[in-house]
Design a protein around this motif. Structure first.
Motif, PDB file in Angstrom:
ATOM      1  N   SER A 400       0.878  -1.264   0.048  1.00 48.42           N
ATOM      2  CA  SER A 400       0.200   0.282   0.062  1.00 48.42           C
ATOM      3  C   SER A 400       0.924   1.176   0.022  1.00 48.42           C
ATOM      4  N   VAL A 401       1.356   1.442   0.756  1.00 51.18           N
ATOM      5  CA  VAL A 401       2.392   2.019   0.686  1.00 51.18           C
ATOM      6  C   VAL A 401       3.262   2.874  -0.530  1.00 51.18           C
ATOM      7  N   PHE A 402       4.356   1.122  -0.802  1.00 56.43           N
ATOM      8  CA  PHE A 402       5.254   1.603  -1.719  1.00 56.43           C
ATOM      9  C   PHE A 402       4.446   1.989  -3.797  1.00 56.43           C
ATOM     10  N   MET A 403       2.603   1.585  -2.825  1.00 56.08           N
ATOM     11  CA  MET A 403       1.658   1.925  -4.343  1.00 56.08           C
ATOM     12  C   MET A 403       1.499   3.552  -4.471  1.00 56.08           C
ATOM     13  N   GLY A 404       1.429   4.163  -3.134  1.00 58.09           N
ATOM     14  CA  GLY A 404       1.276   5.294  -3.000  1.00 58.09           C
ATOM     15  C   GLY A 404      -0.229   5.856  -1.977  1.00 58.09           C
ATOM     16  N   ILE A 405      -0.150   5.198  -1.318  1.00 59.64           N
ATOM     17  CA  ILE A 405      -1.524   5.198  -0.371  1.00 59.64           C
ATOM     18  C   ILE A 405      -1.174   6.679   0.414  1.00 59.64           C
ATOM     19  N   PHE A 406      -0.205   7.403   0.689  1.00 60.45           N
ATOM     20  CA  PHE A 406      -0.161   8.679   0.978  1.00 60.45           C
ATOM     21  C   PHE A 406       0.451   9.538  -0.020  1.00 60.45           C
ATOM     22  N   GLU A 407      -0.183   9.282  -1.417  1.00 56.09           N
ATOM     23  CA  GLU A 407       0.257  10.034  -2.071  1.00 56.09           C
ATOM     24  C   GLU A 407      -0.797  11.055  -2.303  1.00 56.09           C
ATOM     25  N   LYS A 408      -0.859  12.438  -2.576  1.00 52.56           N
ATOM     26  CA  LYS A 408      -2.382  13.274  -2.831  1.00 52.56           C
ATOM     27  C   LYS A 408      -2.920  12.871  -4.271  1.00 52.56           C
ATOM     28  N   ALA A 409      -4.169  13.131  -4.156  1.00 52.04           N
ATOM     29  CA  ALA A 409      -4.427  12.454  -5.615  1.00 52.04           C
ATOM     30  C   ALA A 409      -5.392  13.826  -5.659  1.00 52.04           C
ATOM     31  N   PHE A 410      -5.477  14.227  -6.943  1.00 50.21           N
ATOM     32  CA  PHE A 410      -6.200  15.287  -7.577  1.00 50.21           C
ATOM     33  C   PHE A 410      -6.784  15.165  -9.459  1.00 50.21           C
ATOM     34  N   ASN A 411      -7.465  13.317  -9.279  1.00 49.69           N
ATOM     35  CA  ASN A 411      -7.815  13.228 -10.393  1.00 49.69           C
ATOM     36  C   ASN A 411      -9.045  11.906  -9.842  1.00 49.69           C
ATOM     37  N   ALA A 412      -9.494  11.441 -10.512  1.00 48.65           N
ATOM     38  CA  ALA A 412     -10.835  10.822 -10.344  1.00 48.65           C
ATOM     39  C   ALA A 412      -9.976   9.331 -10.383  1.00 48.65           C
ATOM     40  N   PHE A 413      -9.099   8.701 -11.498  1.00 46.77           N
ATOM     41  CA  PHE A 413      -8.033   8.008 -11.371  1.00 46.77           C
ATOM     42  C   PHE A 413      -7.568   7.588 -10.243  1.00 46.77           C
ATOM     43  N   ALA A 414      -6.438   8.971  -9.770  1.00 49.27           N
ATOM     44  CA  ALA A 414      -5.632   8.880  -8.467  1.00 49.27           C
ATOM     45  C   ALA A 414      -6.744   8.649  -6.670  1.00 49.27           C
ATOM     46  N   LYS A 415      -8.266   8.948  -6.905  1.00 48.07           N
ATOM     47  CA  LYS A 415      -8.721   9.303  -5.760  1.00 48.07           C
ATOM     48  C   LYS A 415      -9.548   7.598  -5.740  1.00 48.07           C
ATOM     49  N   ILE A 416      -9.547   6.926  -6.862  1.00 47.85           N
ATOM     50  CA  ILE A 416     -10.176   5.242  -7.208  1.00 47.85           C
ATOM     51  C   ILE A 416      -8.564   4.222  -6.300  1.00 47.85           C
ATOM     52  N   LYS A 417      -7.485   4.541  -7.047  1.00 46.90           N
ATOM     53  CA  LYS A 417      -6.103   4.030  -6.637  1.00 46.90           C
ATOM     54  C   LYS A 417      -6.303   3.959  -4.870  1.00 46.90           C
ATOM     55  N   LYS A 418      -6.613   5.309  -4.586  1.00 49.41           N
ATOM     56  CA  LYS A 418      -5.932   5.075  -3.328  1.00 49.41           C
ATOM     57  C   LYS A 418      -7.789   5.092  -2.487  1.00 49.41           C
ATOM     58  N   SER A 419      -8.549   4.875  -3.098  1.00 45.57           N
ATOM     59  CA  SER A 419      -9.128   4.046  -2.398  1.00 45.57           C
ATOM     60  C   SER A 419      -8.815   2.866  -1.582  1.00 45.57           C
ATOM     61  N   ILE A 420      -8.814   1.731  -3.678  1.00 46.21           N
ATOM     62  CA  ILE A 420      -8.888   0.779  -3.431  1.00 46.21           C
ATOM     63  C   ILE A 420      -7.051   0.298  -2.489  1.00 46.21           C
ATOM     64  N   LEU A 421      -6.325   1.161  -1.910  1.00 43.31           N
ATOM     65  CA  LEU A 421      -5.110   1.053  -1.338  1.00 43.31           C
ATOM     66  C   LEU A 421      -5.913   1.150   0.203  1.00 43.31           C
ATOM     67  N   ILE A 422      -6.820   1.954   0.675  1.00 41.22           N
ATOM     68  CA  ILE A 422      -6.625   1.844   1.898  1.00 41.22           C
ATOM     69  C   ILE A 422      -7.366   0.693   1.815  1.00 41.22           C
ATOM     70  N   LEU A 423      -8.226   0.505   1.679  1.00 40.63           N
ATOM     71  CA  LEU A 423      -8.711  -1.407   1.342  1.00 40.63           C
ATOM     72  C   LEU A 423      -7.647  -2.347   1.665  1.00 40.63           C
ATOM     73  N   VAL A 424      -6.642  -1.984   0.699  1.00 50.08           N
ATOM     74  CA  VAL A 424      -5.788  -3.626   1.096  1.00 50.08           C
ATOM     75  C   VAL A 424      -4.956  -2.958   2.347  1.00 50.08           C
ATOM     76  N   LEU A 425      -4.732  -1.559   2.368  1.00 49.53           N
ATOM     77  CA  LEU A 425      -4.380  -1.689   3.759  1.00 49.53           C
ATOM     78  C   LEU A 425      -5.282  -2.369   5.191  1.00 49.53           C
ATOM     79  N   SER A 426      -6.602  -1.971   4.730  1.00 53.17           N
ATOM     80  CA  SER A 426      -7.356  -2.580   5.968  1.00 53.17           C
ATOM     81  C   SER A 426      -6.784  -3.833   6.361  1.00 53.17           C
ATOM     82  N   TYR A 427      -7.340  -4.734   5.076  1.00 57.27           N
ATOM     83  CA  TYR A 427      -7.451  -5.762   4.766  1.00 57.27           C
ATOM     84  C   TYR A 427      -6.065  -6.625   5.714  1.00 57.27           C
ATOM     85  N   SER A 428      -4.977  -5.602   5.251  1.00 53.35           N
ATOM     86  CA  SER A 428      -4.018  -6.526   5.670  1.00 53.35           C
ATOM     87  C   SER A 428      -3.248  -6.077   6.987  1.00 53.35           C
ATOM     88  N   ILE A 429      -3.849  -5.318   7.879  1.00 54.08           N
ATOM     89  CA  ILE A 429      -3.669  -4.846   8.719  1.00 54.08           C
ATOM     90  C   ILE A 429      -4.230  -6.378  10.074  1.00 54.08           C
TER      91      ILE A 429
END
Length: 566
Positions: A400-429
């Motif tokens: 999640s960290v390497f794929m950019g969970i803490f990067e700023k999301a400026f467009n729709a695609f980046a926001k969708i990617k960040k949402s998916i990474l948050i779900l991956v992070l939650s499940y991983s924890i």
């Protein structure tokens, strides 16, 4: 593609007119007052070698007493065309035959003038001697012992018989079809991330459809070569070569190889050889875009990552073991494995459409984590499940960290990617915490109070051949279940098929014995040889001490119930 087309065309031309065994050799017998006759009618352009003709009565060689007809010369060899008649006079039979039942063994080998030689043929005839009269049975291909194994009604027995009696072209075409069907099973799935990762790593900025497809072809070719070689060795040893390679030391070495490939994806590690070999290696393989590495991984992946046994594979192994015809059996296995690899060729073709760019660095990182995941998956065969959960949890957090969970999301695609990474992070924890507190459930890792499900079926674990034979003799109905810790299809069998209430009710009348061949030690190999098992999963059902049904590979609940009822 031109090379593959020409190769297939050559197969068609070469084997289209080659006769099958049944058409090439027709063996018959007749009884007369003073003798019996064994007759072999030969197909068009088929001939027999005179020096390969052998005849035995009760294992005594009487070939030298035969009055063979005149032969002809073919390639400096004495041969017979069209027909061969062997007369066995009663005087000769009386000298060697015993009262009641005798057995005649007839051996010969033939070839076609078109350049193909058939494997040596062995036929048996039963000779009866009563009231000074001889009677002869119709010829049959196997003696009683081998006939029971080779011509059984199990799927692998039917396939082995198909190999023994059909035209080479149809055999190879059929096994290619088997391979395509097997490519739809879980056997091939672990290969997809491995090949994808290798293609991304090897292609770099020179990515193209042709290059990616060629690398995929190399991978599939050497994967198929590994299956063929391992199958031939397994047939002669009577043991699973893949099982031998599932030992902890081998799995750890292979896991380290995946770690090295993963680190290479992150550009942390570059594969360097000692200085004195560098020039030689670069000269031989530097301009070949990683072909050697792809070939090695294809060969090893087939043996260690994808240990999967199915009826076509087992049928080919039984055929090789019975006939010692490694050429035909190995060719069938190679073609079948190549059919299994067809989806991998499409993977290479698909990745070839990717255009190089800065974004490819993220793709390399993604596949680097896939390689780490494959490492954990391989080691899961030898480490406790809760440690596996923890490892996947840690890997998911880093991903999640390497794929950019803490990067700023400026467009729709980046926001969708960040949402998916948050779900991956939650499940991983959740996975990490679940493993830390001893959970073994990937789907519900935080259910700490959950206990392991009680086995609905009462299995007895036995790994002693004498004890197993005794159990078969003492029980009216018994089921042997060959399994292993590294066998994915064995887990599917337990989780899906034997959890079905209908199956549970149906098999409760059997005494259930599990034979765990994970260690592949001498006793395991001895048991597998006894029951013609070349690798798990295999189910064998016995009734009154006799084998009634044998199933190789995964089978779903509905199909198992149909087989049991029939």
């Amino acid at each position: 593609m031109r090379f593959i087309t020409i190769l297939l065309l050559n197969f068609c031309i070469s084997f289209a007119s080659i006769l099958s065994l049944n058409d090439a050799f027709h063996v018959d017998s007749k009884k007369y007052d003073s003798s019996i006759i064994i007759n072999v009618k030969l197909g068009q352009d088929i001939y027999l070698y005179a020096n390969k003709i052998k005849l035995y009565i009760n294992d005594k060689d009487i070939t030298s007493f035969l009055n063979l007809p005149p032969s002809v010369e073919e390639n400096n060899e004495k041969v017979y065309f069209k027909e061969l008649n062997l007369a066995l006079p009663n005087l000769l039979l009386e000298h060697y035959a015993k009262k009641n039942l005798n057995q005649i063994k007839f051996e010969f080998q033939g070839c076609s003038k078109q350049g193909l030689c058939y494997n040596p043929q062995i036929w048996y005839l039963n000779l009866t001697h009563k009231n000074n009269q001889f009677s002869i049975s119709k010829p049959y291909k196997q003696n009683k012992k081998s006939k029971e194994n080779f011509n059984s009604q199990s799927e692998e027995g039917i396939i082995a018989n198909f190999l023994a009696t059909n035209n080479l072209f149809w055999i190879l075409l059929s096994f290619f079809g088997y391979g395509i069907l097997l490519s739809l099973t879980p056997c091939i799935l672990p290969m997809i991330p491995i090949l994808s990762s290798l293609l991304i790593a090897k292609s770099g900025n020179k990515n193209s459809k042709k290059h990616s497809f060629f690398l995929s072809f190399v991978y599939v070719f050497f994967m198929s070569l590994a299956y063929a070689i391992a199958g031939i060795i397994a047939s002669f040893l009577g043991a699973s070569v893949q099982g031998i390679l599932q030992k902890p030391s081998v799995l750890i070495i292979f896991a380290l190889i995946f770690i090295l490939f993963a680190l290479a994806m992150f550009d942390i590690l570059r594969f360097e050889v000692p200085l004195k070999f560098q020039n030689f290696i670069h000269k031989k393989s530097g301009n070949k875009k990683g072909i050697i590495g792809i070939a090695i991984m294809g060969f090893l992946s087939a043996l260690i990552v994808g240990p999967c046994v199915a009826a076509p594979l087992a049928g080919a192994l039984i055929y090789i073991a019975n006939t010692k015809d490694a050429l035909l059996g190995g060719s069938a296995l190679f073609i079948m494995s190549f059919g299994m690899g067809i989806p991998l060729l499409f993977i290479g073709l698909g990745l070839g459409f990717l255009k190089p760019g800065v974004w490819m660095e993220k793709v390399k990182v993604f596949f680097g984590f896939i390689m780490f995941a494959m490492t954990i998956w391989i080691l899961s065969r030898i480490i406790a499940t809760h440690y596996v959960l923890m490892a996947f949890g840690i890997l998911g957090i880093f991903f999640s960290v390497f794929m950019g969970i803490f990067e700023k999301a400026f467009n729709a695609f980046a926001k969708i990617k960040k949402s998916i990474l948050i779900l991956v992070l939650s499940y991983s924890i959740c996975l990490f915490l679940g493993g830390l507190f001893g959970s073994k459930d990937f789907l519900n890792p935080l259910n700490f109070s959950a206990k392991e499900k009680n086995q609905a079926l009462n299995y007895h674990f036995i790994n002693n051949l004498d004890q197993i034979n005794q159990e078969i003799k003492n029980n009216q109905a018994l089921m042997l279940d060959f399994t292993a810790s590294w066998c994915e299809n064995c887990k599917l069998l337990d989780e899906l098929t034997f959890s079905d209430k209908r199956v549970i009710d149906q098999v409760k009348k059997y005494k259930l014995i599990k034979v765990d061949v994970s260690q592949n030690n001498n006793e395991d190999i001895k048991i597998m040889k006894q029951f013609n098992v070349f690798g798990p999963p295999v189910l064998i059902f016995f009734e009154n001490g006799k084998e009634q049904l044998k199933i190789t590979g995964f089978i779903n609940a509905d199909d198992l119930l149909k087989k049991l009822k029939s």
